[in-house]
Design a protein around this motif. Structure first.
Motif, short mmCIF file in Angstrom:
data_model
loop_
_atom_site.label_atom_id
_atom_site.label_comp_id
_atom_site.label_asym_id
_atom_site.label_seq_id
_atom_site.Cartn_x
_atom_site.Cartn_y
_atom_site.Cartn_z
N MET B 1 -16.05 -0.87 -20.02
CA MET B 1 -16.21 -2.09 -19.23
C MET B 1 -17.60 -2.12 -18.59
O MET B 1 -18.07 -1.11 -18.07
CB MET B 1 -15.13 -2.11 -18.14
N ASP B 2 -18.21 -3.26 -18.63
CA ASP B 2 -19.55 -3.45 -18.08
C ASP B 2 -19.56 -3.14 -16.56
O ASP B 2 -18.79 -3.74 -15.80
CB ASP B 2 -19.94 -4.92 -18.33
N ALA B 3 -20.42 -2.19 -16.15
CA ALA B 3 -20.46 -1.79 -14.74
C ALA B 3 -20.82 -2.95 -13.81
O ALA B 3 -20.42 -2.98 -12.65
CB ALA B 3 -21.44 -0.64 -14.55
N ASN B 4 -21.55 -3.93 -14.34
CA ASN B 4 -21.92 -5.09 -13.52
C ASN B 4 -20.72 -5.93 -13.09
O ASN B 4 -20.82 -6.75 -12.19
CB ASN B 4 -22.89 -6.00 -14.29
N LEU B 5 -19.58 -5.71 -13.78
CA LEU B 5 -18.41 -6.54 -13.47
C LEU B 5 -17.75 -6.15 -12.15
O LEU B 5 -16.92 -6.89 -11.63
CB LEU B 5 -17.40 -6.46 -14.62
N ALA B 6 -18.10 -4.99 -11.62
CA ALA B 6 -17.53 -4.62 -10.32
C ALA B 6 -17.84 -5.70 -9.28
O ALA B 6 -17.02 -6.01 -8.42
CB ALA B 6 -18.08 -3.26 -9.87
N LYS B 7 -19.00 -6.29 -9.39
CA LYS B 7 -19.44 -7.26 -8.40
C LYS B 7 -18.56 -8.51 -8.31
O LYS B 7 -18.04 -8.83 -7.24
CB LYS B 7 -20.90 -7.64 -8.67
N PRO B 8 -18.36 -9.23 -9.42
CA PRO B 8 -17.49 -10.41 -9.31
C PRO B 8 -16.06 -10.05 -8.88
O PRO B 8 -15.45 -10.78 -8.10
CB PRO B 8 -17.51 -11.01 -10.71
N PHE B 9 -15.54 -8.93 -9.35
CA PHE B 9 -14.19 -8.55 -8.93
C PHE B 9 -14.17 -8.24 -7.43
O PHE B 9 -13.23 -8.61 -6.73
CB PHE B 9 -13.68 -7.34 -9.75
N THR B 10 -15.21 -7.55 -6.95
CA THR B 10 -15.29 -7.25 -5.51
C THR B 10 -15.34 -8.54 -4.71
O THR B 10 -14.71 -8.65 -3.66
CB THR B 10 -16.54 -6.41 -5.20
N SER B 11 -16.07 -9.52 -5.23
CA SER B 11 -16.16 -10.76 -4.46
C SER B 11 -14.83 -11.51 -4.44
O SER B 11 -14.57 -12.31 -3.55
CB SER B 11 -17.29 -11.65 -4.99
N ILE B 12 -13.95 -11.22 -5.38
CA ILE B 12 -12.61 -11.84 -5.35
C ILE B 12 -11.69 -11.11 -4.37
O ILE B 12 -11.07 -11.73 -3.50
CB ILE B 12 -11.96 -11.84 -6.76
N VAL B 13 -11.57 -9.79 -4.49
CA VAL B 13 -10.56 -9.06 -3.71
C VAL B 13 -11.11 -8.45 -2.43
O VAL B 13 -10.33 -8.05 -1.55
CB VAL B 13 -9.88 -7.94 -4.56
N GLY B 14 -12.43 -8.35 -2.33
CA GLY B 14 -13.01 -7.72 -1.14
C GLY B 14 -13.23 -6.23 -1.38
O GLY B 14 -12.47 -5.59 -2.10
N GLU B 15 -14.25 -5.70 -0.72
CA GLU B 15 -14.68 -4.30 -0.89
C GLU B 15 -13.54 -3.30 -0.74
O GLU B 15 -13.43 -2.34 -1.49
CB GLU B 15 -15.77 -4.03 0.18
N SER B 16 -12.66 -3.56 0.25
CA SER B 16 -11.63 -2.56 0.57
C SER B 16 -10.47 -2.60 -0.43
O SER B 16 -9.58 -1.76 -0.37
CB SER B 16 -11.10 -2.82 1.98
N ASN B 17 -10.47 -3.54 -1.35
CA ASN B 17 -9.34 -3.66 -2.28
C ASN B 17 -9.71 -3.35 -3.73
O ASN B 17 -9.05 -3.79 -4.67
CB ASN B 17 -8.72 -5.05 -2.18
N ILE B 18 -10.78 -2.60 -3.87
CA ILE B 18 -11.19 -2.16 -5.19
C ILE B 18 -11.32 -0.65 -5.16
O ILE B 18 -11.80 -0.07 -4.19
CB ILE B 18 -12.51 -2.86 -5.61
N LYS B 19 -10.78 0.02 -6.18
CA LYS B 19 -10.89 1.48 -6.28
C LYS B 19 -11.57 1.79 -7.60
O LYS B 19 -11.10 1.35 -8.66
CB LYS B 19 -9.50 2.11 -6.29
N ASN B 20 -12.66 2.56 -7.57
CA ASN B 20 -13.25 2.94 -8.84
C ASN B 20 -13.94 4.30 -8.83
O ASN B 20 -14.70 4.61 -9.75
CB ASN B 20 -14.17 1.84 -9.39
N SER B 21 -13.61 5.12 -7.84
CA SER B 21 -14.10 6.50 -7.90
C SER B 21 -13.30 7.25 -8.96
O SER B 21 -12.18 6.85 -9.29
CB SER B 21 -13.94 7.19 -6.54
N GLN B 22 -13.86 8.34 -9.50
CA GLN B 22 -13.15 9.09 -10.55
C GLN B 22 -11.80 9.62 -10.04
O GLN B 22 -10.81 9.59 -10.77
CB GLN B 22 -14.02 10.26 -11.05
#
Lengths: 470, 470
Positions: B1-22
């Protein structure tokens, strides 16, 4: 349809099982729906799944429409061959194949009359609860294709809740066996439920296994009359609030009461605004408690009079009026249109009131009876199809009834099906994306559109009405 | 998955609702299924239908897999992100939205824990019957997606029997509202039932309306031990033949009884070949009659001992053993594989016997407990995933169990679902044309295959076994 095709079809079903004289085609050109008629090209009575498979293979190759027909009691033009083709009858496939008392199932061919099936299992102290009003003549295959309801739906559910297995001939001629004598099965998509109620548009059902339950030991009946719709509606709500789920909770409005009394002269109170017929079944103690409680609730909520049947014979008398409702209404005018707009139980009085207002607004005659417990009402319009001007008003009134039902969280059809008659209104309930989803499924299973074409999917959706002010 | 996609998803759910550490991705790389693991690219916790719609629109454009996940109790690898993509959590969508006591419905978000829902409605004297064993931690969204069963299935049915309405985000990002607070609705195909049990492969369920029923007033429990499987099976058949449908009728075999006794030391008879736990609910008189009759039937059919609980506390003691079955078995070996082959009720003793023979044949340890009343058995295999040679024998044994279940008119899964683990066996149950039909539907709704890809549909079907000689 190519006249040469009579030959291969005859070789499949045999000379005696094909009908194609003009008189015979006329007989299968309509069902119980007013104002829809179209002759098929041929009427076939196959004797087996294999014969149906062979018929479907020819139809698929030649793109001939196939319309499965039980007893033709459909009220939404679901079995009218509006695009010609073959009407498929099940009069040669009407056998009860197996009663399995250990797994509580019965396996039948689609042509079995619902009442015969019901009587058969009751002799074994078993119970098949779905009881559409047409059950004396309707077939179980028709019931499954329409997901028929009935009077006992509130407590026991509808046809789909009892279908355990189906044999189906798909539009490509493949034979598929779905489900089994199983209480639990999650192996893949619920294709069984997709076929049930699909109104002959996805395949032809050739064998049916139904779930049975033990026959309730006891049953009691009571009746209550009210001076206002709201008192009756409050009684229904209060019964449910008392955690009683009666087997039937039937409703008639003033117009229906009057029509029944005109017809039967059994002494119904013509001034009553509403009647509730209440029944409970189960074990004796609980039934007695429930019926007593229901009568007490009716009285508390303002019933002007109540009766409790003290014997089965008295119960039959109480039920006579409700049973005669449709016949009593039907004799008043040349054409009877029986609708089945359905709303959440909490919205019944609003819906009945709206129906009365709509009838006044369009100056048409509509009275309402139906299944109060499950919000499944039968606004019944008395009219004359030969009067085009009146019929236009009737159509407008019915459209507005569908509209209000949906506004109240309800649906355009609770138990009769969509057929061709209600197809233009289906989008009101499902929205464009719902219709698109249905079309995608239809197209993926029947890409040539040979299975009951013209049903469910309308060429055009009716314009939405301006929101009702009732 | 394109790493740049974290941004639009973050803008939808908010910083605290995204998990992507290993470490976080590892935590969502498996569910309760042994031997399946794969990391997602991202884990999102949306807060609303609208956020999910926006997520799906990006996923559709970018062809990113989406795996809806409740509490991850799936036993068929249904929630393992085997093709990467986004794991969608419902921890922010866990509210009870409305209890409608008039229409007997409850509307909830998918993340509500099933037990919490059950407790909530019982406080209002209402009842949500489906009770999967995982209900203390599983979510109602997961239950709906898997059409979960439970111990009360025989009398009250399974999850699908209680789903009245759903809000669904389709793979194209459209939001669809299906059903309503209606007892009857036949407006179009039964899309509701198609979504229920579709294991996240057709859309994302974002709101659920469930039917409730009145809470039964009374409940009684009994237990019986038998010297032979056949005596226990005859007891089950005879209870049904007496027209009693108990709320639960649970079964444990000798291996399970022994394991529970090792674990709990509550004095279970280690020499018993089978145990039946019997429960009835309803009104007091009927419950008392039914439990007495069931105990009498067990004794007549050869039970070596029976116990009837005289209080709720005693009933709890009787139930302890059955409840502890899985934990008791799980502690014996490093890996527990809980299966749910299901057969018609009449075939239970044949099935249990076949399981014992298959375990011996492949020299693996399999004991069986489960829901005898509805034929839903749980053969439980104790093994060690690190032992490749043993795991191969385990897989062969399980395949043969599925095969026998189907030969006996049963299914490969009664309540756990197909997921990725059982996908290779699904064709055994549905046949090629059944799989084709499912594929046609899947493809028509999710043509880009972004919804839980790799589940239900196997790359390859397992070869059919030679027919079992048991």
């Amino acid at each position: 349809m190519d006249a040469n095709l009579a030959k291969p079809f005859t070789s499949i079903v045999g000379e005696s099982n094909i009908k194609n004289s003009q008189a015979q085609l006329l007989a299968y050109s309509y069902d119980a729906t007013a104002n829809f008629q179209a002759k098929p090209d041929m009427v076939l009575s196959p004797k087996s799944t294999e014969e149906i498979r062979d018929i479907v293979k020819i139809c698929s190759k030649e793109r001939i429409p196939i319309i499965s027909r039980g007893s033709g009691t459909n009220l939404a033009a679901g079995t009218v061959p509006t695009q010609g083709g073959i009407v498929l009858l099940f009069n040669n496939m009407n056998k009860i194949l197996e009663l399995d008392e250990e797994n509580l199932t019965i396996t039948v061919q689609p042509g079995v009359i619902t009442q015969d099936l019901s009587n058969f299992v009751e002799k074994h102290n078993l119970f098949y609860p779905p009881d559409p009003s047409s059950m004396k003549i309707s077939t179980i295959g028709g019931n499954v294709s329409e997901n028929s309801g009935g009077l006992r739906g509130l407590k026991y559910g509808v046809t789909k809740d009892y279908v355990k297995a189906l044999t189906v001939v798909l539009p490509n001629g493949e034979v598929l066996k779905l489900g089994g004598k199983l209480a639990k099965d999650v192996a893949g998509y619920d294709l069984l439920s997709l076929l049930v109620g699909s109104e002959g548009t996805l395949g032809i059902i050739t064998e049916i296994t139904l779930k049975l339950i033990p026959l309730p030991i006891s049953k009691k009946t009571g009746i209550a009359y009210f001076n206002s719709l709201e008192d009756a509606a409050r009684t229904v709500s209060s019964i449910i609030a008392h955690k009683i789920i009666p087997v039937t909770l039937e409703f008639m409005d003033k117009g229906t009461i009057g029509a029944v009394e005109d017809f039967m002269k059994i002494g119904l109170p013509r001034d009553a605004e509403a009647m509730l017929l209440m029944e409970q079944d189960g074990n004796a103690e609980q039934v007695e408690r429930d019926i007593q409680t229901m009568i007490a609730i009716a009285e508390k909520e303002g019933a002007t009079s109540t009766v409790m049947a003290s014997s089965d014979e008295e119960a039959e008398v109480l039920k006579t009026g409700r049973r005669a409702a449709l016949s009593a209404l039907a004799r008043k005018r040349p054409t009877t249109i029986l609708e089945d707009a359905t709303v959440p139980r909490s919205e019944i009085s609003k819906m009945v009131r709206a129906i009365q207002e709509i009838a006044e607004k369009y100056n048409v005659q509509i009275t309402t009876f139906g299944h109060a417990g499950d919000g499944n009402l039968h606004p019944t319009c008395l009219t004359d199809v030969r009067d085009k001007e009146e019929m236009e008003r009737v159509e407008q009134a019915l459209a507005e009834i569908f509209h209000v039902a949906i506004e109240l969280g309800g649906t355009i059809t609770g138990e009769h099906g969509v057929g061709e008659m209600k197809a233009p209104y289906l989008e009101w309930k499902l929205g464009e994306s719902g219709i698109d989803l249905m079309k995608a499924i239809k197209n993926s299973i029947d890409p040539l559109n040979i299975m009951n074409p013209g049903k469910l999917f309308a060429k055009e959706t009716k314009m939405r009405l301006v929101i009702h002010n009732g």
